[in-house]
Design a protein around this motif. Structure first.
Motif, PDB file in Angstrom:
ATOM      1  N   LEU A 189       0.839  -1.204   0.000  1.00  9.90           N
ATOM      2  CA  LEU A 189       0.000   0.000   0.000  1.00  9.90           C
ATOM      3  C   LEU A 189       0.870   1.249   0.000  1.00  9.90           C
ATOM      4  N   VAL A 224       1.048   1.651  -6.258  1.00 12.69           N
ATOM      5  CA  VAL A 224      -0.081   1.845  -7.168  1.00 12.69           C
ATOM      6  C   VAL A 224      -0.769   0.510  -7.435  1.00 12.69           C
ATOM      7  N   TRP A 225       0.030  -0.508  -7.689  1.00 12.77           N
ATOM      8  CA  TRP A 225      -0.561  -1.822  -7.955  1.00 12.77           C
ATOM      9  C   TRP A 225      -1.193  -2.414  -6.708  1.00 12.77           C
ATOM     10  N   ASN A 238      -2.440  -0.974  -4.127  1.00 14.34           N
ATOM     11  CA  ASN A 238      -3.713  -0.345  -3.801  1.00 14.34           C
ATOM     12  C   ASN A 238      -4.807  -0.764  -4.766  1.00 14.34           C
ATOM     13  N   ALA A 239      -4.419  -0.928  -6.042  1.00 16.00           N
ATOM     14  CA  ALA A 239      -5.419  -1.340  -7.024  1.00 16.00           C
ATOM     15  C   ALA A 239      -5.929  -2.750  -6.702  1.00 16.00           C
ATOM     16  N   ARG A 251      -8.189  -2.642  -3.711  1.00 16.36           N
ATOM     17  CA  ARG A 251      -9.508  -2.081  -3.998  1.00 16.36           C
ATOM     18  C   ARG A 251     -10.375  -3.052  -4.784  1.00 16.36           C
ATOM     19  N   THR A 293      -6.513  -6.201   5.599  1.00 16.10           N
ATOM     20  CA  THR A 293      -5.525  -5.762   4.620  1.00 16.10           C
ATOM     21  C   THR A 293      -4.272  -5.226   5.298  1.00 16.10           C
ATOM     22  N   GLU A 339     -12.636   6.246  -9.648  1.00 13.21           N
ATOM     23  CA  GLU A 339     -11.604   6.297 -10.688  1.00 13.21           C
ATOM     24  C   GLU A 339     -11.634   5.017 -11.506  1.00 13.21           C
ATOM     25  N   GLU A 340     -10.977   5.080 -12.659  1.00 11.49           N
ATOM     26  CA  GLU A 340     -10.896   3.918 -13.540  1.00 11.49           C
ATOM     27  C   GLU A 340     -10.133   2.800 -12.863  1.00 11.49           C
ATOM     28  N   ILE A 397      -7.487  -0.114 -12.871  1.00 12.88           N
ATOM     29  CA  ILE A 397      -6.403  -0.558 -13.739  1.00 12.88           C
ATOM     30  C   ILE A 397      -6.368  -2.079 -13.699  1.00 12.88           C
ATOM     31  N   THR A 457       1.825   9.249  -1.340  1.00  7.53           N
ATOM     32  CA  THR A 457       1.388   7.872  -1.565  1.00  7.53           C
ATOM     33  C   THR A 457      -0.055   7.690  -1.092  1.00  7.53           C
ATOM     34  N   PHE A 507      -2.453   9.708  -3.602  1.00  9.13           N
ATOM     35  CA  PHE A 507      -2.456   9.504  -5.051  1.00  9.13           C
ATOM     36  C   PHE A 507      -2.075   8.095  -5.459  1.00  9.13           C
ATOM     37  N   SER A 508      -2.110   7.158  -4.504  1.00  5.61           N
ATOM     38  CA  SER A 508      -1.335   5.966  -4.803  1.00  5.61           C
ATOM     39  C   SER A 508      -2.073   4.920  -5.595  1.00  5.61           C
ATOM     40  N   SER A 509      -3.329   5.105  -5.951  1.00  5.62           N
ATOM     41  CA  SER A 509      -3.897   3.950  -6.621  1.00  5.62           C
ATOM     42  C   SER A 509      -3.986   4.126  -8.130  1.00  5.62           C
ATOM     43  N   ASN A 510      -3.310   5.115  -8.633  1.00  6.00           N
ATOM     44  CA  ASN A 510      -3.266   5.200 -10.090  1.00  6.00           C
ATOM     45  C   ASN A 510      -2.037   5.974 -10.542  1.00  6.00           C
ATOM     46  N   PHE A 511      -1.772   5.869 -11.836  1.00  3.19           N
ATOM     47  CA  PHE A 511      -0.675   6.638 -12.421  1.00  3.19           C
ATOM     48  C   PHE A 511      -1.247   7.910 -13.019  1.00  3.19           C
ATOM     49  N   PRO A 514       4.797   8.225  -6.736  1.00  2.00           N
ATOM     50  CA  PRO A 514       5.233   8.761  -5.439  1.00  2.00           C
ATOM     51  C   PRO A 514       6.740   8.683  -5.205  1.00  2.00           C
ATOM     52  N   ALA A 565      -2.847   0.729   8.346  1.00  2.80           N
ATOM     53  CA  ALA A 565      -2.562   0.517   6.923  1.00  2.80           C
ATOM     54  C   ALA A 565      -1.624   1.565   6.347  1.00  2.80           C
ATOM     55  N   GLU A 566      -2.063   2.288   5.296  1.00  2.00           N
ATOM     56  CA  GLU A 566      -1.116   3.131   4.571  1.00  2.00           C
ATOM     57  C   GLU A 566      -0.627   4.325   5.389  1.00  2.00           C
TER      58      GLU A 566
END
Lengths: 387, 303, 293, 284
Positions: free
Chosen positions: A38, A44-45, A47-48, A51, A75, A303-304, A306, C112, C115-119, C216, D242-243
Motif C-alpha cells: 500500500l 499503485v498496484w 492499492n489497485a 480495492r 488488509t 476512478e478507472e 487498472i 502515496t 495519489f497511490s492507486s493510479n498513475f 510517489p 494501513a497506509e
C-alpha cells in the motif's frame, strides 16, 4: 530522562497489547487476508489489487455472503519488503485466523512467502509471475501458493508466439530492467521460445530502475536491425521509452506487456505516440463480464480500475469459489479446493488452475494494437503448445 | 594497531608524594636520558641534558610564514616559557612540536629521536604531551574517561581481549584505573570522576586537561596558556598546583603564557617570539629588560 | 556524430540533475548538511503542478510559476518543522540529516496516501516532441528544461551576488554567528534560502513529472543530485551544476561502453568518485569547506 | 505464536544491525549510507555457500562475516581518511556498486530475481541469542580503551591524536567491527527469509537504521537497542492503520528529533551494563 524512556516503553507495551487483543474472530464472518504494497515503490498496484478485492467482497456480502456468512477483509501493507510480508502473513494466520490470503502481484514477495505458507498452511492466491513462486525446485508445487494469471513463461511464450506468427518477425530485440525481477523473469522464456520456433533474439539491452535515459539502448536496438522489439518493462519506463524512441527515430514494431495496457496511453504526452505498439492484456474491455465490474469500481472509488484491480477482484472470486466448493473455511481444505479451481468465470478470463503446478491452464491473453492512440483489439492469442 | 611504546620510559618509579589520595606511587617520566645530551651547542644547554630540541623550523600557510627559522630547546626538569604578542606564532610552534602540522623545514628531536614527520599519535606516544589554548576535553567522555584515554595509549590488550573481556583486559584495565585515581587525586578532582566536562567550571576543566596530559607521562609537557581565563586567585592556585606536580612527576614543561606572573614565577628560561621568529631569549630577568621585547609588547598594546 | 548526439543527451540528463543538485548546494551552503527532504519536496511539487494544470488547464509557464511558488511555501514549512528547532538548539549536523531524511519520507508517504492507486501524467505542453538541429535532435521538454534551468540559475546568481538578501546568505554561509552579530536576520535569510530551494524543487518537480510521469517515488532521483553536489564542491552552486552535467554525461557515455552498460555503471561511478575525492578533496569548485562535524 | 516469534526474530536481526550502526555512527561518528550493502555481502556470501555448496550454517556465517569485513577493509582504506561528509557519499556509492554487482552476476547470485531456497537455519532462539551476543560485544567494546578512543576521535580528532590515539586506526577498527556485525545480521536474515534480492539492501535501509539509532539516542547503546525494538515493532503495532503507518512513524521520529534531539535516552545507559562490568572486574 528515565521518566521519558519509561513512559515511551509503557505506551508501546499498551499499544502492543491493544493490537494482540484485536485478534478475536467476529461471529460467523469469514476472514480473508490481503497482503499488498500500500506504500512503497509498487503502491499503485498494491492499492489497485486491494480495492479490487474490496469491491468483490462488498458484492459478495451484498449478495448474502458465502453460504450465508459475511466476508471480512484484513488488509496489511508490506511495502515491497519480504520481511514485512512474512510477519504480515504470520499475523494473518496466527492472530486474524484468516481462511485464505490475496497475494500481491510481486514475485519477490511470493518467493519469500512460499516456504512460510508451506509450513503454516494458509493458501495465497497471487499474481506472482515467476513460476518459482508456485513450483518448488524439485518440480512439486508449493502446497499453498497459487497463481491466477499467466506465469512469466506462459506470458512470454504468448507474446513470442504472437511476434513470430502474427507479426512475422524473425530478428527480435529485447530491452529490460536488469534490477527488476518481473522484467528479468520475462526475458529467458521469451528467448527460449523464439529460438526454438525459428526466430532469433538478435540483441538484449538492459537498464536499471534508476535510469531515466534509454536513448543509448534504443539506438543500439535501431542499429541491430531487429524486426521488432519486446519490452517487458514497467509503466513509467514504458512512457519514457516511447518518447525517447521517437527521438531516436526507432520505428520498428514494439510489443509490450501488461504495463502497456490502460491507462498507459493516458500517461503519454500524446497518445498517438503509442501507435503501432502491440499490447498484451489479461482481459478485453469489450468482454461483457467486465462492464459491470468496471462501473461498480468507478462508483465505489471514483476512478478507472487498472489491470491489477481486476486481478484483485478475481483473486477473491477464486477464494470464494474454493470456500463454497470445500464447504469449509478450514485453510487446508480451501487450499485443496483452490488447486481444483476449474472453469471459473472471472473478469480476466475463464480460470482453471492446474493441480500439478498451481498455475492457470490455457489462459490466453488479449492482444491489442494501438491505432490513433486507441486500443484496437486483435483478439485473444493462444500458442499452439498451450492448447 | 597500537604502536609499540618505548619500553624504557615505563618502569622507573619516582618516590612521588601523590597528594591527597595516596593511591600507589606516581610513576613519572624517566629521568636522566644520558645520550640525548650531545645535541649541539644550543643556548643554555645545561648539565641535565636537552630533552627536546627544534632546529630551523619553518611553517607557512598560504604565502604567510607563521613560523620562520625557529630554533629552541628544553632541558630535562626545566620549565621553559614561550611568550610573544598575539599572532606571533606560538601556538603554531606547539602544533609543530606535537605533530598537528608537519613543519615545512627543520627538524624536531625528542630524547635523541627525530620526531618531525612522524604521525601525530606517534609523537604523542614518543613523549610529547600537551594541553590546548581553548580547552579541548572530549565532551562525550566523563572526567575519568578523559584521563583514562591517556592511560589507554599505554595499554597493551588487544581487540579480542576487549571484546571478550579476557584476563589481559581485566589486568590492564584494573591497573589503569588505579593510576587514574592517582592522577585525579593529583589535581584534586576525585569527586568529579563521573561528571561530564561540560558540568565543570572553567578552572576545573583546565585541571582535567592537565590530568589528562599528565597521565600520558610525557617527557615534555606543552601547556598552551594554561592560566587563561582564570581569575587572579585561581592563577595563584594554579601556579602552586603546577609547581607541585612538576616536583611530584619530575616534569619538563614548555609553556605558552601571557601572564607575566606565571612566566616569572615558573620559568628558568624564556623564548620570545614575534611575527613567527624568535626575537629574544634568556632568563626571566634578562627578558624583562630586553629592549626588543619591550618594544614588541608595547607595539602590540599588550594587555 | 553518434558521439555528439550522446553528449547532447548527456547534457539534457545533466540539466535534470542540476536542478536537484542546486537545491542541495543552497542548503549545504548555509546549514552545512545535505538536505534529503528535497526528494519528498520534489515529489510533492510534481503532484501540485499536475493538480494545477489539471484543475485550471494552465500552460507550462503558468504551471511552473505557480508550482515554484507553492514549492517555496512548502519548503518554508519544511524548514519550520524539521530544522528551525534544531537550529535553535544548536544540534549537531547529523541531526539535520536525520530530520531531513525523515521529512522526505513523510512527504513521500503523504503523496502515496492521496495519489497511490493510479498513475498520472502531465498533459502535453508542446506540439512537437523533438526539435532538430541538422542531424541532431533534442526533446522539446529537455530543451525547455535546459533553458529554464539555465535562466533560473542565472537569476539565482544575480540574487546571490547582486542583492542585499544574497549578501546576507553569503555572509551566513561563511559564519553564522558573525553574520548575526553584523545584524543580519538569520532566520529570515535561512527561510529565504529554503524558499529558493522550494522554487527549484517546484521547477524540478514539474519537469521530472513531465518527463518521467508521476509516481510517489519520483523523488528518489535526488541521490543523483546529491552525488553531483558533493562532487561539485559542497555548498558551491556553480560546482553543483558542473558536477550534475558531468554526471549526466558520464552516465550516458558509460551506457554505451560495451561490458559496462547501464548495469555496471554504478560500479564505475563509484570508482571514479573515490579517485576524484582522494585526488581532489575540495571538489570541482576548489573551495575547501571547513569541516564542522 | 508464530507471529510473535517472527516479529521477535526480525527484531533481533534489526538489533544486530542497529548495534553495528551504533558502533560506527554512535561511537566513531562515521556516517555510512551504504551499511546495508555490508548486510548484502553477509547475506549473499552465506546464502550462496549454503545453497550452492551445501555448507552448514556456522561456517557459512563465519565466511559471511569475513566477507563483510574484507569489503569494509577495502572501502575503509581510501575512505576513512576523507572528511566525514565524503564518507557518507563514498559508502553510498559503494552500496550502489554492490547492488549493481549483485544484479550483474545473475548466474551466481540470481540477479534481480533473487537467491532462493536458502536453508532456514535461523530459528528464533538463534536470532535472539546472537542479538544478545552482539549487544554484549558492543557494550564491551564501548567500555574498553577502543570505545573511549572512538568517542574521543568522534569528539575531536586533533586532541585525540595528541593523546596518542591512532585516529585512522581506531576508525578502521570501528568500521571493521561494525561491518562484521552488519554482515552477521545479513547472514541471519538470509537464513530466516530463505530468500534475498539486491533491492532489499538499498541506501534507504541504511538511512532507516541511522534514524533508529538517533531516535534512541546516538550516544547510548541502551537507547539504540531499545529504539531498534520499538521502531522495529512499531510498524507491526501500527499495522491496522494501513497506509498511514509510515507517515505516523515519520511524525514520531520528527517529534523526537525536534523536541529531544539527543534521542529518548540521551547518554543514559542502563545501570545494568556498568554494574555487570564492575562485577566482572571484581571477579576477574
Amino acid at each position: 530522562m528515565k521518566k521519558l524512556a519509561i513512559i515511551t516503553i509503557v505506551l508501546f507495551a499498551a499499544a502492543a497489547m491493544l493490537v494482540s487483543a484485536s485478534g478475536q474472530r467476529e461471529d460467523g464472518a469469514i476472514r480473508i487476508g490481503v497482503i499488498q504494497d500500500l506504500s512503497g515503490p509498487t503502491s499503485v498496484w498494491g492499492n489497485a489489487v486491494a480495492r479490487g478485492a474490496e469491491l468483490a467482497v462488498s458484492e459478495i456480502n451484498a449478495a448474502g455472503g458465502i453460504d450465508g456468512r459475511q466476508v471480512e477483509l484484513r488488509t496489511y501493507d508490506v511495502r515491497l519488503s519480504p520481511q514485512e510480508a512474512i510477519t504480515a502473513y504470520n499475523r494473518l494466520v496466527d492472530q486474524d485466523r484468516v481462511t485464505a490470503i490475496v497475494g500481491p502481484p510481486i514475485s519477490n514477495i511470493g518467493l519469500s512467502l512460499a516456504p512460510v505458507a508451506q509450513a503454516k498452511g494458509v493458501p495465497i492466491v497471487g499474481s506472482f509471475i515467476d513460476p518459482r513462486v508456485t513450483v518448488q525446485p524439485n518440480g512439486e508445487p508449493w502446497t499453498n501458493m497459487f497463481l491466477m494469471q499467466p506465469s512469466s513463461v506462459q506470458y512470454s511464450e504468448i507474446i513470442a508466439d504472437f511476434a513470430l506468427t502474427e507479426l512475422g518477425a524473425r530478428n527480435l530485440a529485447v530491452m529490460y530492467d536488469q534490477t527488476n525481477a518481473f522484467s528479468v523473469s520475462l526475458v529467458e522464456p521469451f528467448r527460449n521460445y523464439v529460438n526454438a520456433h525459428g526466430g532469433n533474439v538478435a540483441l538484449e539491452v538492459t537498464y536499471t530502475s534508476d535510469d531515466r535515459d534509454f536513448r543509448t539502448q534504443l539506438s543500439q536496438i535501431q542499429r541491430s536491425g531487429a524486426d521488432a522489439v519486446y519490452l517487458p518493462i514497467y509503466i513509467q519506463e514504458a512512457v519514457l521509452t516511447l518518447q525517447q524512441a521517437e527521438q531516436v527515430g526507432l520505428d520498428i514494431p514494439m510489443i509490450g506487456g501488461l504495463d502497456f495496457a490502460p491507462p498507459f496511453t493516458d500517461l503519454l504526452p500524446d497518445p498517438t505516440l503509442a501507435d503501432g505498439i502491440y499490447v498484451a492484456n489479461n482481459y478485453s474491455d469489450s468482454e461483457p463480464q467486465l462492464v459491470d465490474v468496471r462501473a461498480a469500481y468507478m462508483d465505489m472509488f471514483g476512478e478507472e480500475p487498472i489491470n491489477k484491480a481486476f486481478k484483485g477482484y478475481d483473486k477473491i472470486l477464486i477464494i470464494a469459489d474454493a470456500i463454497r466448493r470445500a464447504g469449509s473455511t478450514e485453510p487446508a481444505a480451501v487450499s485443496r479446493a483452490i488447486a481444483r479451481t476449474s472453469n471459473l468465470r472471472g473478469t480476466t478470463g475463464i480460470l482453471t488452475i492446474s493441480p500439478d503446478n498451481h498455475q492457470p491452464v490455457g489462459l490466453s491473453m488479449v492482444m491489442y494494437q494501438i491505432i490513433n492512440g486507441e486500443y484496437s483489439e486483435l483478439g485473444r492469442h493462444v500458442p499452439e503448445s498451450h492448447r | 594497531m597500537q604502536g609499540e611504546r618505548n619500553a624504557a620510559s615505563t618502569p622507573p618509579v619516582g618516590d612521588a608524594l601523590a597528594p591527597g589520595a595516596g593511591v600507589g606511587p606516581g610513576s613519572g617520566p624517566s629521568v636522566g636520558l644520558g645520550p640525548s645530551v650531545g645535541l649541539g651547542p644550543g643556548p643554555g644547554s645545561g648539565p641535565e641534558g636537552v630533552v627536546l630540541r627544534a632546529e630551523g623550523l619553518d611553517k607557512h600557510f598560504g604565502g604567510v610564514y607563521a613560523v620562520r627559522n625557529l630554533t629552541m630547546q628544553v632541558e630535562q626538569g626545566h620549565t621553559v616559557s614561550l611568550i610573544g604578542p598575539n599572532g606571533a606564532g606560538k601556538t603554531t610552534v606547539f602544533n609543530l612540536l606535537s605533530g598537528v602540522n608537519p613543519p615545512d623545514a627543520g627538524r624536531i628531536v625528542l630524547a635523541g629521536e627525530e620526531i618531525s614527520g612522524m604521525p601525530q599519535h606517534q609523537i604523542a606516544r614518543a613523549g610529547i604531551g600537551r594541553t590546548f589554548q581553548n580547552i579541548r576535553l572530549f565532551p562525550g567522555l566523563d572526567v575519568a574517561e578523559n584521563v583514562m584515554l591517556s592511560l589507554d595509549a599505554r595499554n597493551r590488550y588487544h581487540w579480542y581481549d576487549g571484546l571478550l573481556r579476557l584476563p589481559a583486559f581485566h589486568r590492564e584495565d584494573r591497573a589503569s584505573r588505579d593510576q587514574l585515581q592517582e592522577y585525579l587525586a593529583a589535581v584534586a578532582l576525585e569527586k568529579y570522576a563521573h561528571s561530564k566536562p561540560a558540568e565543570l567550571s572553567y578552572g576545573y576543566q583546565r585541571r582535567v586537561e592537565l590530568a589528562r596530559a599528565l597521565a600520558a607521562r610525557p617527557r615534555v609537557l606543552l601547556l598552551d596558556e594554561p592560566a587563561a581565563g582564570l581569575n587572579p586567585g585561581e592563577v595563584e592556585e594554579f601556579i602552586e598546583l603546577l609547581e607541585r606536580l612538576k616536583g611530584d612527576y619530575n616534569l619538563t614543561i614548555l609553556i605558552i603564557e601571557h601572564r607575566m606572573q606565571v612566566v616569572m614565577r615558573m620559568s628558568s628560561h624564556v623564548y620570545v617570539m614575534n611575527f613567527g621568529a624568535l626575537i629574544a631569549e634568556g632568563t626571566p630577568e634578562q627578558i624583562q629588560n630586553d629592549p626588543a621585547v619591550v618594544s614588541a609588547y608595547i607595539g602590540d598594546a599588550h594587555a | 556524430m553518434y558521439f555528439l548526439q550522446q553528449i547532447l543527451n548527456g547534457l539534457s540528463l545533466g540539466a535534470v540533475y542540476s536542478l536537484i543538485a542546486v537545491g542541495f548546494a543552497l542548503v549545504f551552503n548555509i546549514l552545512k548538511f545535505s538536505n534529503f527532504s528535497q526528494g519528498g519536496l520534489i515529489t510533492v511539487c510534481a503532484y501540485i503542478g499536475f493538480m494545477i494544470t489539471r484543475t485550471f488547464g494552465l500552460g507550462l509557464g503558468a504551471t511552473l510559476a505557480l508550482t515554484a511558488l507553492a514549492g517555496g511555501v512548502i519548503a518554508l514549512l519544511v524548514e519550520r518543522v524539521a530544522f528551525r528547532r534544531l537550529r535553535r538548539k544548536n544540534s549537531p549536523l547529523i541531526y539535520y540529516f536525520v530530520s531531513s531524511i525523515t521529512m522526505g519520507i513523510l512527504l513521500e508517504n503523504l503523496i502515496t496516501i492521496y495519489f497511490s492507486s493510479n498513475f498520472y501524467a502531465f498533459p502535453r505542453f508542446f506540439a512537437r516532441s523533438t526539435v532538430r538541429f541538422g542531424p541532431f535532435f533534442m526533446a522539446t521538454t529537455d530543451l525547455a528544461m535546459l533553458g529554464i534551468s539555465l535562466s533560473s540559475l542565472l537569476i539565482l546568481m544575480i540574487v546571490l551576488y547582486r542583492t542585499t538578501f544574497g549578501t546576507a546568505i553569503r555572509a551566513l554561509s561563511m559564519d553564522m554567528n558573525a553574520a548575526r552579530l553584523m545584524g543580519i536576520n538569520v532566520n529570515f535569510a535561512i527561510a529565504g534560502t529554503f524558499f529558493l530551494v522550494g522554487v527549484f524543487a517546484g521547477l524540478g518537480g514539474v519537469f521530472l513529472g513531465i518527463n518521467y510521469t508521476l509516481y510517489p517515488q519520483l523523488g528518489k532521483l535526488i541521490v543523483k543530485g546529491f552525488v553531483a553536489s558533493v562532487v561539485g564542491g559542497l555548498g558551491n552552486i556553480l560546482g553543483a551544476v558542473v558536477g550534475a552535467i558531468l554526471l549526466g554525461l558520464l552516465e550516458v557515455i558509460l551506457v554505451g561502453v560495451p561490458g559496462i552498460g547501464s548495469g555496471l555503471s554504478p560500479v564505475v561511478v563509484f570508482v571514479i568518485l573515490l579517485v576524484f575525492l582522494i585526488v581532489r578533496p575540495q571538489g570541482i569548485a576548489g573551495i575547501i569547506v571547513k569541516e564542522k562535524v | 505464536m508464530g507471529y510473535y516469534l517472527s516479529v521477535l526474530t526480525f527484531t533481533s536481526i534489526t538489533v544486530v544491525a542497529i548495534t553495528s550502526i551504533y558502533v560506527i555512527t554512535g561511537l566513531a561518528g562515521l556516517f555510512s549510507l551504504g551499511q546495508a550493502a555490508f548486510m548484502a555481502v553477509g547475506a549473499y556470501t552465506s546464502g550462496i555457500l549454503i545453497t550452492r555448496l551445501s555448507m552448514p550454517f556456522l561456517p557459512a556465517v563465519v565466511f559471511g562475516i569475513a566477507a563483510g569485513m574484507l569489503a569494509a577493509f577495502l572501502v575503509g582504506i581510501p575512505t576513512l581518511k576523507l572528511r566525514r561528509d565524503y564518507i557518507a557519499l563514498v559508502t553510498f556509492g559503494f552500496g550502489e556498486a554492490i547492488i549493481a554487482i549483485l544484479n550483474n552476476t545473475a548466474n551466481v547470485t540470481g540477479g534481480a530475481m533473487g537467491l532462493v531456497g536458502i536453508t532456514p537455519y535461523t530459528t528464533t532462539p538463534v536470532a535472539v541469542g546472537i542479538a544478545v551476543l552482539a549487544v554484549v560485544l558492543a557494550r564491551n567494546f564501548k567500555y574498553s580503551r577502543f570505545g573511549r578512543q572512538c568517542i574521543a576521535v568522534k569528539n575531536d580528532e586533533v586532541a585525540a591524536a595528541s593523546m596518542g590515539v591512532n585516529v585512522a586506526g581506531i576508525k578502521m577498527m570501528a568500521f571493521l567491527f561494525g561491518s562484521a556485525l552488519t554482515a552477521l545480521a545479513g547472514t541471519l536474515y538470509a537464513s530466516y527469509t530463505t530468500y534475498v534480492e539486491p533491492g532489499l539492501f538499498v541506501w534507504t535501509l541504511s538511512a532507516e537504521w541511522i534514524i533508529i539509532v538517533f531516535f534512541g539516542g546516538v550516544n547510548s547503546l541502551t537507547g539504540a537497542v531499545v529504539a531498534a525494538v520499538l521502531l522495529g515493532t512499531l510498524p507491526e503495532i501500527l499495522r491496522a492503520t494501513a497506509e498511514w503507518r509510515i507517515a505516523i512513524y515519520s511524525v514520531l521520529v520528527l517529534l523526537i528529533i525536534n523536541f529531544r534531539p539527543s534521542g529518548i535516552f540521551g547518554e543514559y545507559e542502563l545501570p545494568l551494563w556498568r554494574s555487570i562490568a564492575r562485577r566482572f572486574r571484581r571477579a576477574g
